[in-house]
Design a protein around this motif. Sequence first.
Motif, PDB file in Angstrom:
ATOM      1  N   PRO A 165      42.467  24.530  35.977  1.00 38.17           N
ATOM      2  CA  PRO A 165      41.565  25.466  36.674  1.00 38.17           C
ATOM      3  C   PRO A 165      40.138  24.922  36.651  1.00 38.17           C
ATOM      4  CG  PRO A 165      42.974  26.639  35.129  1.00 38.17           C
ATOM      5  CD  PRO A 165      43.185  25.184  34.869  1.00 38.17           C
ATOM      6  N   PRO A 166      39.342  25.204  37.701  1.00 39.52           N
ATOM      7  CA  PRO A 166      37.987  24.633  37.795  1.00 39.52           C
ATOM      8  C   PRO A 166      36.964  25.320  36.886  1.00 39.52           C
ATOM      9  CG  PRO A 166      38.447  26.001  39.703  1.00 39.52           C
ATOM     10  CD  PRO A 166      39.701  25.987  38.897  1.00 39.52           C
ATOM     11  N   VAL A 167      37.414  26.295  36.069  1.00 36.84           N
ATOM     12  CA  VAL A 167      36.479  26.965  35.142  1.00 36.84           C
ATOM     13  C   VAL A 167      37.073  26.978  33.735  1.00 36.84           C
ATOM     14  CG1 VAL A 167      35.409  28.470  36.868  1.00 36.84           C
ATOM     15  CG2 VAL A 167      37.463  29.243  35.692  1.00 36.84           C
ATOM     16  N   LYS A 168      36.225  27.141  32.734  1.00 35.57           N
ATOM     17  CA  LYS A 168      36.677  27.220  31.337  1.00 35.57           C
ATOM     18  C   LYS A 168      36.244  28.563  30.748  1.00 35.57           C
ATOM     19  CE  LYS A 168      36.814  22.347  29.982  1.00 35.57           C
ATOM     20  NZ  LYS A 168      36.634  21.707  31.302  1.00 35.57           N
ATOM     21  N   LYS A 169      37.012  29.019  29.767  1.00 35.64           N
ATOM     22  CA  LYS A 169      36.685  30.267  29.075  1.00 35.64           C
ATOM     23  C   LYS A 169      35.287  30.155  28.456  1.00 35.64           C
ATOM     24  CE  LYS A 169      38.394  33.529  25.696  1.00 35.64           C
ATOM     25  NZ  LYS A 169      39.360  33.907  24.698  1.00 35.64           N
ATOM     26  N   ASN A 170      34.532  31.251  28.511  1.00 34.08           N
ATOM     27  CA  ASN A 170      33.166  31.383  27.968  1.00 34.08           C
ATOM     28  C   ASN A 170      32.093  30.651  28.786  1.00 34.08           C
ATOM     29  OD1 ASN A 170      34.049  33.043  25.924  1.00 34.08           O
ATOM     30  ND2 ASN A 170      34.467  31.326  24.553  1.00 34.08           N
ATOM     31  N   GLN A 171      32.518  29.988  29.873  1.00 34.53           N
ATOM     32  CA  GLN A 171      31.548  29.319  30.743  1.00 34.53           C
ATOM     33  C   GLN A 171      30.779  30.383  31.556  1.00 34.53           C
ATOM     34  OE1 GLN A 171      33.618  26.651  33.375  1.00 34.53           O
ATOM     35  NE2 GLN A 171      31.778  25.982  34.446  1.00 34.53           N
ATOM     36  N   THR A 172      29.473  30.164  31.784  1.00 36.21           N
ATOM     37  CA  THR A 172      28.706  31.058  32.658  1.00 36.21           C
ATOM     38  C   THR A 172      28.491  30.359  33.991  1.00 36.21           C
ATOM     39  OG1 THR A 172      27.613  32.080  30.770  1.00 36.21           O
ATOM     40  CG2 THR A 172      26.543  32.350  32.896  1.00 36.21           C
ATOM     41  N   ILE A 173      28.862  31.046  35.088  1.00 34.41           N
ATOM     42  CA  ILE A 173      28.784  30.418  36.414  1.00 34.41           C
ATOM     43  C   ILE A 173      28.162  31.379  37.426  1.00 34.41           C
ATOM     44  CG2 ILE A 173      30.738  28.808  36.199  1.00 34.41           C
ATOM     45  CD1 ILE A 173      32.478  30.944  37.498  1.00 34.41           C
ATOM     46  N   GLU A 174      27.747  30.815  38.527  1.00 30.13           N
ATOM     47  CA  GLU A 174      27.222  31.617  39.649  1.00 30.13           C
ATOM     48  C   GLU A 174      28.375  31.814  40.639  1.00 30.13           C
ATOM     49  OE1 GLU A 174      23.853  33.307  41.862  1.00 30.13           O
ATOM     50  OE2 GLU A 174      23.761  32.359  39.894  1.00 30.13           O
ATOM     51  N   VAL A 175      28.591  33.061  41.057  1.00 32.52           N
ATOM     52  CA  VAL A 175      29.725  33.387  41.940  1.00 32.52           C
ATOM     53  C   VAL A 175      29.216  34.229  43.101  1.00 32.52           C
ATOM     54  CG1 VAL A 175      31.867  34.753  42.072  1.00 32.52           C
ATOM     55  CG2 VAL A 175      31.430  33.372  40.069  1.00 32.52           C
ATOM     56  N   THR A 176      29.812  34.019  44.287  1.00 30.36           N
ATOM     57  CA  THR A 176      29.579  34.937  45.416  1.00 30.36           C
ATOM     58  C   THR A 176      30.885  35.694  45.654  1.00 30.36           C
ATOM     59  OG1 THR A 176      27.938  33.471  46.396  1.00 30.36           O
ATOM     60  CG2 THR A 176      28.912  35.118  47.844  1.00 30.36           C
ATOM     61  N   PHE A 177      30.800  37.014  45.678  1.00 32.73           N
ATOM     62  CA  PHE A 177      32.012  37.827  45.870  1.00 32.73           C
ATOM     63  C   PHE A 177      32.347  37.932  47.353  1.00 32.73           C
ATOM     64  CE2 PHE A 177      30.110  39.574  41.903  1.00 32.73           C
ATOM     65  CZ  PHE A 177      31.091  39.100  41.039  1.00 32.73           C
ATOM     66  N   GLU A 178      33.618  37.601  47.658  1.00 35.40           N
ATOM     67  CA  GLU A 178      34.047  37.609  49.062  1.00 35.40           C
ATOM     68  C   GLU A 178      34.839  38.865  49.401  1.00 35.40           C
ATOM     69  OE1 GLU A 178      36.403  34.080  49.678  1.00 35.40           O
ATOM     70  OE2 GLU A 178      35.010  32.864  48.496  1.00 35.40           O
ATOM     71  N   ASP A 179      35.434  39.471  48.377  1.00 37.03           N
ATOM     72  CA  ASP A 179      36.400  40.543  48.650  1.00 37.03           C
ATOM     73  C   ASP A 179      36.413  41.497  47.459  1.00 37.03           C
ATOM     74  OD1 ASP A 179      38.354  41.984  49.911  1.00 37.03           O
ATOM     75  OD2 ASP A 179      39.833  40.360  50.010  1.00 37.03           O
ATOM     76  N   ILE A 180      37.289  42.499  47.557  1.00 37.37           N
ATOM     77  CA  ILE A 180      37.426  43.468  46.464  1.00 37.37           C
ATOM     78  C   ILE A 180      38.910  43.787  46.301  1.00 37.37           C
ATOM     79  CG2 ILE A 180      37.159  45.569  47.890  1.00 37.37           C
ATOM     80  CD1 ILE A 180      35.131  46.458  45.652  1.00 37.37           C
ATOM     81  N   THR A 181      39.386  43.936  45.073  1.00 39.86           N
ATOM     82  CA  THR A 181      40.804  44.258  44.859  1.00 39.86           C
ATOM     83  C   THR A 181      41.009  45.758  44.991  1.00 39.86           C
ATOM     84  OG1 THR A 181      40.612  44.726  42.493  1.00 39.86           O
ATOM     85  CG2 THR A 181      40.940  42.413  43.126  1.00 39.86           C
ATOM     86  N   HIS A 182      42.289  46.192  45.030  1.00 39.72           N
ATOM     87  CA  HIS A 182      42.536  47.640  45.138  1.00 39.72           C
ATOM     88  C   HIS A 182      42.182  48.355  43.828  1.00 39.72           C
ATOM     89  CE1 HIS A 182      46.437  46.041  43.721  1.00 39.72           C
ATOM     90  NE2 HIS A 182      46.475  47.147  43.013  1.00 39.72           N
ATOM     91  N   GLU A 183      41.878  47.577  42.768  1.00 46.98           N
ATOM     92  CA  GLU A 183      41.401  48.199  41.525  1.00 46.98           C
ATOM     93  C   GLU A 183      39.869  48.252  41.485  1.00 46.98           C
ATOM     94  OE1 GLU A 183      43.613  45.545  39.296  1.00 46.98           O
ATOM     95  OE2 GLU A 183      45.376  46.835  39.261  1.00 46.98           O
ATOM     96  N   GLY A 184      39.228  47.767  42.549  1.00 46.39           N
ATOM     97  CA  GLY A 184      37.772  47.848  42.628  1.00 46.39           C
ATOM     98  C   GLY A 184      37.040  46.665  42.025  1.00 46.39           C
ATOM     99  N   ASP A 185      37.765  45.591  41.655  1.00 45.07           N
ATOM    100  CA  ASP A 185      37.102  44.399  41.095  1.00 45.07           C
ATOM    101  C   ASP A 185      36.631  43.485  42.221  1.00 45.07           C
ATOM    102  OD1 ASP A 185      37.815  45.375  38.653  1.00 45.07           O
ATOM    103  OD2 ASP A 185      39.445  43.957  38.292  1.00 45.07           O
ATOM    104  N   GLY A 186      35.451  42.868  42.009  1.00 37.84           N
ATOM    105  CA  GLY A 186      34.976  41.870  42.959  1.00 37.84           C
ATOM    106  C   GLY A 186      35.802  40.593  42.834  1.00 37.84           C
ATOM    107  N   VAL A 187      36.021  39.888  43.970  1.00 31.59           N
ATOM    108  CA  VAL A 187      36.785  38.630  43.969  1.00 31.59           C
ATOM    109  C   VAL A 187      35.865  37.496  44.404  1.00 31.59           C
ATOM    110  CG1 VAL A 187      38.832  37.416  44.813  1.00 31.59           C
ATOM    111  CG2 VAL A 187      38.856  39.923  44.671  1.00 31.59           C
ATOM    112  N   GLY A 188      35.610  36.557  43.472  1.00 31.92           N
ATOM    113  CA  GLY A 188      34.838  35.362  43.812  1.00 31.92           C
ATOM    114  C   GLY A 188      35.771  34.162  43.724  1.00 31.92           C
TER     115      GLY A 188
END
Length: 458
Positions: free
Chosen positions: A6-29
């Motif tokens: 995966p292109p990310v690691k646990k505890n890493q801080t990154i900049e994300v742009t949210f494109e969508d939203i799940t049916h649980e209300g979470d942002g998807v980047g």
Amino acid sequence: MTKIAPPVKKNQTIEVTFEDITHEGDGVGKINGYPLFVPYGLPGESAKVKVIKVKKNFGFGRLIETTNESEHRVDPPCNVYYKCGGCQLQHMSYDMQLNMKRNQVYNSLRKIGHIENIPVQPTIGMNDPWRYRNKVQIPVGSKNGELITGFYRKRSHDIIDDMERCIITDEVNDRMVDEVREIANRLGIEAYDEQNHRGILRHIMVRSGHVTKQTMIVLITRTEKVPQLNALIGELTETYPHIKSIVQNINNDRTNVILGKKTKVLWGDEYIYDEIGDIKFAISAKSFYQVNPTQTKKLYDKALEYADLSGNETVIDAYCGIGTISLFLAQKAKKVYGVEIVPEAISDAKENAKLNQIENAEFFVGQAEKVMPWWQAQGLMPDVIVVDPPRKGCDEALLHAMVEMKPKRIVYVSCNPSTLARDLRVLEDGGYETKEVQPVDMFPQTTHVECVALIELK
């Protein structure tokens, strides 16, 4: 074959742009196509996110701060919104909530039911999407020797003790919980201790009539004997004339289930009453009754419109509960047959029919998928079938029974777009066509959506 990390690691801080939203209300980047699900992120926003969990095909993050806020972001008015988890969408404008719910229904029909080109109408919302719940059940605990009440923190059984109000609950219910807690505290009634299975008062439940303003208080206790119970009842009933019923429910089990098997009326009546439209309902401590009567009326009006009754039709209401939809249908149909597996619900339904002097509705205890083929064998041929199943949707045998009975119309009331889509696929394959779906926002500030679908024989 080389494993792609995966292109990310646990505890890493990154900049994300949210494109969508799940049916649980979470942002998807997405990071190089890899989805990251982040609670409280809104589409179009950029944000700093801490990665908290990494799986092979997707990960989870925590929102640290938004660097570019959506116009739909609002300040949640609840003081414990980010701790509680009872609501998931208070950070989102109400327009966006309604839009999100319509999209959820539309996407489920397309992706799960493979049903294209169905008009999914804009979600019917509320003028005031707060203070709508006519029932609250709140856990009781203790802190520093005092009784506390509040919902549990997300994914825990710790009571949020700084919860001032629940702003989606009727104000009277809120106030009654406070009163019961304060009086019980003063009288030395102990809170239930979940860890050691000791103590007495487990939950306080309050139900109120939206139209009638009658109130029922249910004390859920571990033991049948409660010290100072008469003093508690006396103080409540002398102070609050709108209380019509005080009930005790005894639950001595080590369980997360709130209500126990034994219920007894301590003071007043077994029922309080409420009205939806011009139908009156008797509500007991254990009755299933919709928690948002304002929106229930809109939902049922739409179901009636789709049923398109002229007065000559025979209608079956499967999963009829306490007869809520059946009694609306009976005003316009020749005959309504309601079926429901819960015996207590059927006795409530019969009481409600009597209460409203409705004589063309009959109610039966049983599994709809077994009763309906038997009715068919007896020669009962309905013109319209209405179903309002639980979240898991209709039993497959029931869907096939409906297809066999060939009613002109099926009206499907659903509280879960995924199982609605799955069931519509079966009905479409059985010779039916979905004409229209109408989402209704029964639970503002949460991710839940109800809808009603019109299905006609091809």
